[in-house]
Design an enzyme around this catalytic site. Structure first.
Site, PDB file in Angstrom:
ATOM      1  N   ASP A  94      38.924  -4.295 -16.298  1.00 53.72           N
ATOM      2  CA  ASP A  94      39.828  -4.913 -15.330  1.00 53.72           C
ATOM      3  C   ASP A  94      40.104  -3.910 -14.218  1.00 53.72           C
ATOM      4  OD1 ASP A  94      41.526  -3.101 -16.497  1.00 53.72           O
ATOM      5  OD2 ASP A  94      42.703  -4.587 -17.564  1.00 53.72           O
ATOM      6  N   SER A  95      40.787  -4.358 -13.184  1.00 48.93           N
ATOM      7  CA  SER A  95      40.953  -3.513 -12.000  1.00 48.93           C
ATOM      8  C   SER A  95      42.073  -2.505 -12.140  1.00 48.93           C
ATOM      9  CB  SER A  95      41.250  -4.390 -10.782  1.00 48.93           C
ATOM     10  OG  SER A  95      42.546  -4.965 -10.903  1.00 48.93           O
ATOM     11  N   GLY A  96      42.958  -2.690 -13.111  1.00 53.08           N
ATOM     12  CA  GLY A  96      44.138  -1.847 -13.246  1.00 53.08           C
ATOM     13  C   GLY A  96      45.356  -2.398 -12.553  1.00 53.08           C
ATOM     14  N   GLY A  97      45.192  -3.462 -11.781  1.00 54.21           N
ATOM     15  CA  GLY A  97      46.317  -4.003 -11.032  1.00 54.21           C
ATOM     16  C   GLY A  97      47.457  -4.499 -11.906  1.00 54.21           C
ATOM     17  N   PHE A  98      47.128  -5.198 -12.987  1.00 54.21           N
ATOM     18  CA  PHE A  98      48.180  -5.746 -13.848  1.00 54.21           C
ATOM     19  C   PHE A  98      49.014  -4.618 -14.456  1.00 54.21           C
ATOM     20  CE2 PHE A  98      49.796  -7.121 -17.989  1.00 54.21           C
ATOM     21  CZ  PHE A  98      50.516  -8.257 -17.610  1.00 54.21           C
ATOM     22  N   ASP A 148      43.958  -6.982  -7.613  1.00 55.29           N
ATOM     23  CA  ASP A 148      44.757  -8.141  -7.240  1.00 55.29           C
ATOM     24  C   ASP A 148      46.223  -7.826  -7.434  1.00 55.29           C
ATOM     25  OD1 ASP A 148      44.457  -8.039 -10.057  1.00 55.29           O
ATOM     26  OD2 ASP A 148      45.124 -10.109 -10.221  1.00 55.29           O
ATOM     27  N   GLN A 190      44.757 -16.258  -8.014  1.00 52.37           N
ATOM     28  CA  GLN A 190      46.175 -16.156  -8.330  1.00 52.37           C
ATOM     29  C   GLN A 190      46.901 -17.403  -7.820  1.00 52.37           C
ATOM     30  OE1 GLN A 190      47.849 -14.176 -10.195  1.00 52.37           O
ATOM     31  NE2 GLN A 190      46.524 -12.396 -10.509  1.00 52.37           N
ATOM     32  N   GLY A 217      47.246 -14.309 -13.623  1.00 56.05           N
ATOM     33  CA  GLY A 217      48.619 -14.748 -13.452  1.00 56.05           C
ATOM     34  C   GLY A 217      49.082 -15.815 -14.410  1.00 56.05           C
ATOM     35  N   ASP A 267      40.038 -12.582 -23.006  1.00 49.86           N
ATOM     36  CA  ASP A 267      40.396 -11.316 -23.659  1.00 49.86           C
ATOM     37  C   ASP A 267      41.872 -11.379 -24.000  1.00 49.86           C
ATOM     38  OD1 ASP A 267      42.163  -9.122 -21.952  1.00 49.86           O
ATOM     39  OD2 ASP A 267      41.262 -10.677 -20.700  1.00 49.86           O
ATOM     40  N   HIS A 336      39.779  -8.344 -39.551  1.00 44.87           N
ATOM     41  CA  HIS A 336      39.815  -9.747 -39.950  1.00 44.87           C
ATOM     42  C   HIS A 336      40.135 -10.638 -38.754  1.00 44.87           C
ATOM     43  CE1 HIS A 336      41.073 -13.568 -41.648  1.00 44.87           C
ATOM     44  NE2 HIS A 336      42.188 -13.418 -40.944  1.00 44.87           N
TER      45      HIS A 336
END
Length: 372
Positions: A94-98, A148, A190, A217, A267, A336
């Site tokens: 991922d971009s790291g934005g979140f 984003d 978004q 989002g 994910d 599991h």
């Protein structure tokens, strides 16, 4: 993008559920597919060969965390993420934005970049669209994400509009900054749960011709039914011939509902995070292994699932591991839960091919509704 191709194999006759094959430089991903989260280039407690044994095709790693520790330069120097973590299958970063908006102490954000302080040591870090792409190119994942802005779902409409427009502008800059042609850069739609905002986002991103599109989002505090209704109008906005990725989702029921609406990739930390805390997903619903009722239970956790934690140990023993704080417990239940998710999507892919998705959904949701 000759390294990537998405084949649409079949779409269910009554729903939007679809089976596909996504060709990447490190192998084919049969979709719909679930990616375990390996935040720091490790799915906590599990070996790469264990992940493969239970059917994992692709894993996710986190740009924000890896940029802070050990640093993208070190990962690049040591041969990229595949060699660094000994995983030879596809990887998505991922971009790291979140994480910037959820973990870090944000000090400044404008149309140019975000500036924040690391949650590790408080050091100052700048992240622009260009830098997000550069870091991900250094990490070397097969699929990388545009930077984003992911606002809370309940922000005022004007702030949501600003976030959508900034995300679109940043996406164009990410595309222009990309140098490697062996990485698929995805744009991120978004807009919260507002249909007009989602339309505005898709309208801005689609002309940029990304090889795939993510839906961001969601699963950020809204009700599940609001997420499903948002997917009802968002998924059809995205190109049929390209993979669709719903970020950060989720529960087994959420996966089924999203797949029915045409989503291909997922994910979530839930299977491993819950597994580390003694909560197992099973074919009959959720099981909390810390409950006293399992103290003398000789039965396996889930005879329908094929992993050591599912079949080789009694519920009583698994409970004992957690109550004794033995590290084997979190390992077995994490494995599991990943096995359960992978089997769920294998079975669902077959149901799509057989045009039996609605029947599959009815049977499985009936088993789980009482558990959530």
């Amino acid at each position: 993008m000759s390294h990537f191709q998405f084949e649409l194999i079949h779409t269910d006759s009554k729903t939007g559920a679809r089976v596909g094959r996504w060709h990447t430089p490190h192998g084919i991903v049969e979709t719909p597919a679930f990616m375990p989260v390996g935040t720091l280039a490790s799915v906590k407690g599990l070996l790469p060969e264990q992940l493969k044994q239970v059917g994992t095709q692709q894993v996710l790693a986190n740009t924000y965390h890896l940029a802070l520790r050990p640093g993208a330069e070190i990962v690049e120097e040591l041969g990229g993420l595949h060699r660094f973590m000994n995983w030879d299958g596809p990887i998505l970063t991922d971009s790291g934005g979140f994480q910037v908006f959820s973990l870090a102490q944000l000090t400044k954000m404008d149309d140019e970049q975000v500036v924040f302080r690391s949650h590790i040591d408080g050091s100052l870090f700048e992240l622009s669209p260009e830098k997000a792409v550069k870091i991900q190119e250094q990490l070397g994942a097969d699929c990388i994400m545009c930077l984003d802005e992911c606002p809370p779902h309940d922000v005022p409409l004007e702030k949501m509009k600003d976030a959508v427009d900034r995300t679109t502008n940043w996406a164009a800059r990410c595309r222009d900054a990309q140098k490697r042609d062996d990485q698929a850069l995805f744009g991120i739609v978004q807009g919260g749960t507002d249909q007009k905002m989602r339309e505005r986002s898709a309208k801005g991103l689609l002309p940029l011709e990304f090889p795939g599109y993510a839906i961001g989002g969601l699963s950020v505090g809204e009700k599940p039914e609001d997420m499903y209704s948002t997917l009802d109008f968002t998924a059809p906005m995205l190109p049929v011939e390209k993979p669709r990725y719903l970020m950060g989702v989720g529960r087994p029921s959420d996966l089924i509902e999203a797949i029915i609406r045409g989503v291909d990739l997922f994910d979530c930390v839930m299977p491993t995070r819950n597994g580390r805390n003694g909560m197992a997903f099973t074919s009959q619903g959720r099981v909390n292994l810390r409950n006293q009722k399992h103290a003398r239970d000789p039965n396996p956790l889930d005879p329908e699932c094929d992993s050591p934690g599912s079949r080789d140990y009694s519920r009583a023993y698994l409970r004992h591991l957690f109550m004794s704080r033995e590290m084997l417990g979190p390992i077995l239940i994490s494995l599991h839960n990943i096995a359960f998710y992978q089997k769920l999507l294998r079975d669902l892919r077959q149901a799509i091919l057989n045009d039996q998705v609605e029947e599959f959904r009815a049977v499985h949701l009936a088993r789980w509704n009482a558990s959530f």
